[in-house]
Design a protein around this motif. Sequence first.
Motif, PDB file in Angstrom:
ATOM      1  N   LEU A   1     -60.867 -33.092 -44.090  1.00  0.00           N
ATOM      2  CA  LEU A   1     -61.595 -34.188 -43.441  1.00  0.00           C
ATOM      3  C   LEU A   1     -60.917 -34.546 -42.121  1.00  0.00           C
ATOM      4  CD1 LEU A   1     -62.593 -36.545 -46.387  1.00  0.00           C
ATOM      5  CD2 LEU A   1     -64.109 -35.411 -44.754  1.00  0.00           C
TER       6      LEU A   1
ATOM      7  N   LEU B   1     -58.991 -32.537 -40.250  1.00  0.00           N
ATOM      8  CA  LEU B   1     -59.193 -31.457 -39.265  1.00  0.00           C
ATOM      9  C   LEU B   1     -60.610 -31.491 -38.697  1.00  0.00           C
ATOM     10  CD1 LEU B   1     -57.332 -28.428 -40.906  1.00  0.00           C
ATOM     11  CD2 LEU B   1     -56.620 -29.766 -38.918  1.00  0.00           C
ATOM     12  N   GLY B   2     -61.588 -31.702 -39.576  1.00  0.00           N
ATOM     13  CA  GLY B   2     -62.979 -31.728 -39.133  1.00  0.00           C
ATOM     14  C   GLY B   2     -63.211 -32.861 -38.141  1.00  0.00           C
ATOM     15  N   THR B   3     -62.605 -34.008 -38.410  1.00  0.00           N
ATOM     16  CA  THR B   3     -62.846 -35.167 -37.553  1.00  0.00           C
ATOM     17  C   THR B   3     -62.099 -35.026 -36.233  1.00  0.00           C
ATOM     18  OG1 THR B   3     -63.067 -36.435 -39.567  1.00  0.00           O
ATOM     19  CG2 THR B   3     -62.817 -37.683 -37.528  1.00  0.00           C
ATOM     20  N   TYR B   4     -60.895 -34.486 -36.290  1.00  0.00           N
ATOM     21  CA  TYR B   4     -60.142 -34.254 -35.055  1.00  0.00           C
ATOM     22  C   TYR B   4     -60.909 -33.276 -34.158  1.00  0.00           C
ATOM     23  CZ  TYR B   4     -56.293 -33.569 -31.886  1.00  0.00           C
ATOM     24  OH  TYR B   4     -55.535 -33.523 -30.763  1.00  0.00           O
ATOM     25  N   SER B   5     -61.452 -32.238 -34.781  1.00  0.00           N
ATOM     26  CA  SER B   5     -62.238 -31.259 -34.031  1.00  0.00           C
ATOM     27  C   SER B   5     -63.503 -31.904 -33.461  1.00  0.00           C
ATOM     28  CB  SER B   5     -62.562 -30.088 -34.952  1.00  0.00           C
ATOM     29  OG  SER B   5     -63.874 -29.641 -34.785  1.00  0.00           O
TER      30      SER B   5
END
Lengths: 549, 259
Positions: free
Chosen positions: B88, B90-94
Amino acid sequence: MAVAHVPPSGTWYGATLKEWIFTTDHKKVGMLYFITSLVFFVVAGLFGLIIRFEQTAPGIHLPGMFGQEGADLYNYILTGHGAIMLLWWAVVVWGGGFANFLVPLMIGARDVAFPRLNSFSYWSFFGASLLVLLTLLPPNWIKMLWTGYAPYSMNDNAGPTSLYVLIVLLYSISSTGGSVNMITTIVSMRAKGIGWTKLNLFVHAIMAASLIQLFGVPALMGSVILLFTDKYLGTNFYNPMLGGDPLLYQHLLWFYSHPVVYVMILPAFGVFSEVISTMARKPIFGYISMALAIYAIAFVGFETWVHHMFVSGVPDWTRVLFSYTTLFVAVPTGIKIFNWVATLHKASIRYNTPMLFTFGGILMFLIGGLTGIPNAMVSIDLGISDSLFIVGHFHYVLGMALTFAAFSGIYFWYPKVTGRMYSEGLGKLSFWLMLIGANIMFFFQMYMGMANGMPRRYPDYPPIPEWVQLMQIQTVGALIMSVAILLSLINWVKSLWGPKADDNPWKSPSLEWSMTTTPVGPNNFKKFPVEVPDDWHPYAYYKGYHAHI
Amino acid sequence: MRKILVLLALSSGAMAEDIFAYPRAYWENSVTVWFWVAVAIYLIVAIPSVYFMVKYHYKPGKNEEGEHIEGNTALEIVWTVIPTIIVLFLGTYSFANFVKQRQAPEGALELKVTAFMWGWEIEYPNGKKVYTFFNQVADPEKNIYLMPEKIDDSVKAYIPAGKPVKVYCTSRDVIHSFFVHEARVTEDCVPGRITKLWFQFNKPGEYWVFCREYCGTWHSRMATVLKAVSEEEFNKWLGPTQGAQQPAPAEQAPQQATQ
Ligand code: HEM
Ligand SMILES: [Cu+2]
Ligand SMILES: [Cu+2]
């Protein structure tokens, strides 16, 4: 009826040529699949070497011929390498080869549910294989790569679209027949006492893989049928000049072709589980979560296809959504890896060739998994999509984890299938060379994509000294890897004359070892119907258990 | 290795003046975060596995069979929940970086790019067009790529350094992809659609553009060069402006009519 073809000789493979051709016996059909798959693996491997040589130095080195450029030959060879490695090796070696031979033995059945359909599936696959050989003729070179993106695949530059469509259709018929057979067999033919919680994880993997095939293949067939009607019958599904949309092709293709990567890798996970538990002499850690993770991966796998289309022009919100769904695949995959590691805790590990390939395969899969994350993080993918990074990543998964699993499985079941023991020394040498060679080759492939931004599918590139060096290193790795593969091939042939193997050399409670002779008899089991004690489990490796079997 | 180190140094802490290209800077942020997370996870998994491999080696007479352990629910919950939190994050940072990678700043130079088998047509706001064909980036004698300094300037697309450039891309035949190599951004050029991307080079120089969607025989030579120059030099090269790009509002009206 399968039993009708049983040869008198007493081993599963004793039979005349005619019987091999007309056979419906799951072991023989499995072996036909396996040999075909292995032969194509070798061909595609040689193609891989040609690609490597072409890329070693800038400029185009392959000769132009028959009115086509050297670059066309390269594109044909790359198409062949990708398509054959994926469809003829990574999918068929499991679903056709291993599954046919092992699933009935693991669940205590005499054959698959529909033996004649099984034989039919093989022969339509064989037909597709013959058509693939036809593409060796220069006018038939298919150059649309295994993805066959429209509208390029309808362009004359891409080679004969109709041949491509026919190959995919025959192949799809075969996959559909095969998966219907596996699903029915696993659901309805398990011996008494073998419930869903007592199935080998390899069987669960084949079950999940077959379900994926059954749901996914229709999309693939649809995508190529529309291609065919567009090119030859004047429809316009994909042609934007007439109101069609090229992205429709990509959605249909990836709706199948993403999940199909799990058709390839789940059975490899299955082999890892079989081998690690057997060689560590310990039950697989967290059996239930291992089995559920398989189905979870298969399910989530159908929700992620747009990650192949992050730069294809789809709306930004779709990219973000599919970025998250793709990342979630990491959760069940992580569970599997952690459970394998935990299986080694307080174990008693034997280091033979199958175990080395499995252990190496798991660690390489770990790299493959971690390097899958940047392809899922849409922010990173914008910079590395269609670069050598992704190519390196999937070679870690397919060229290493999957191929190591297949080699591990071949060594592991070699005694059961052939009745002979393979050579450990040669097997281990092959493993170490392959581990080193493959890492040199694919690490630098990946590195070039990320650090240098080198695009994929490029026979030629600007002569930047650093790029040339990185390409040369990869070729060294590929050569070492080829030697390693050759050593294993030699081992498998040579060991046909090796020492005779026991019925159960790995002392495994799993049915294919504990209930059959070596090599397997024509009727599969020493006693039929197969009966197992209440406390039986395929991974019941602990002190005193073997008394029961 | 040096490249990776530069990559890491360039990340989050770097000052704005150090930034060489956009959206590469945002891309590098994401790469750096992924890289360290991946290294950490690799070590967390690989160290115990190698340790177990060594420690629980089969020893005849001493360690003949494994222990009868079938699982541990608490542990299994831990390694389901923690990875969920990590992905979650990593996905949000991306996601956060992705928004910046896709959003061109105001006042970008707008280019219309049309890809074809095999080359690029790049059109400037004043109607000026630059064409690059696959055989113009290679030496026909030696059958090998030329480096940018050897390529004829007339096939290079000039851009102003330090200014954002927005590209609208489409294709005349099959799918191609406009990959601004050093800016680490690509977007497919699809017939029948217009796709967009933006980038900015802060240092004058010559930068490759490659085609990054397979498109047939000369896919690997479907390249062009962006020549980033100072704004004055760029304006001189571009020639007389027309239409909306006109700087002085007084002169704008009559010329717009001609557009
Ligand atoms: C003998 C070892 C192998 C070598 C030397 C090798 C080499 C290569 C190379 C150099 C490329 C092209 C990279 C580019 O796009 O520029 C490639 C592509 C590819 N390889 Fe391999 N490979 C090997 C094994 C495998 C295996 C075992 C698999 C799958 C099971 C595989 C699947 C693929 C696929 C799917 C592609 C992409 C083709 C495409 O772009 O359409 N390879 N390989
Ligand atoms: Cu995918
Ligand atoms: Cu291209």
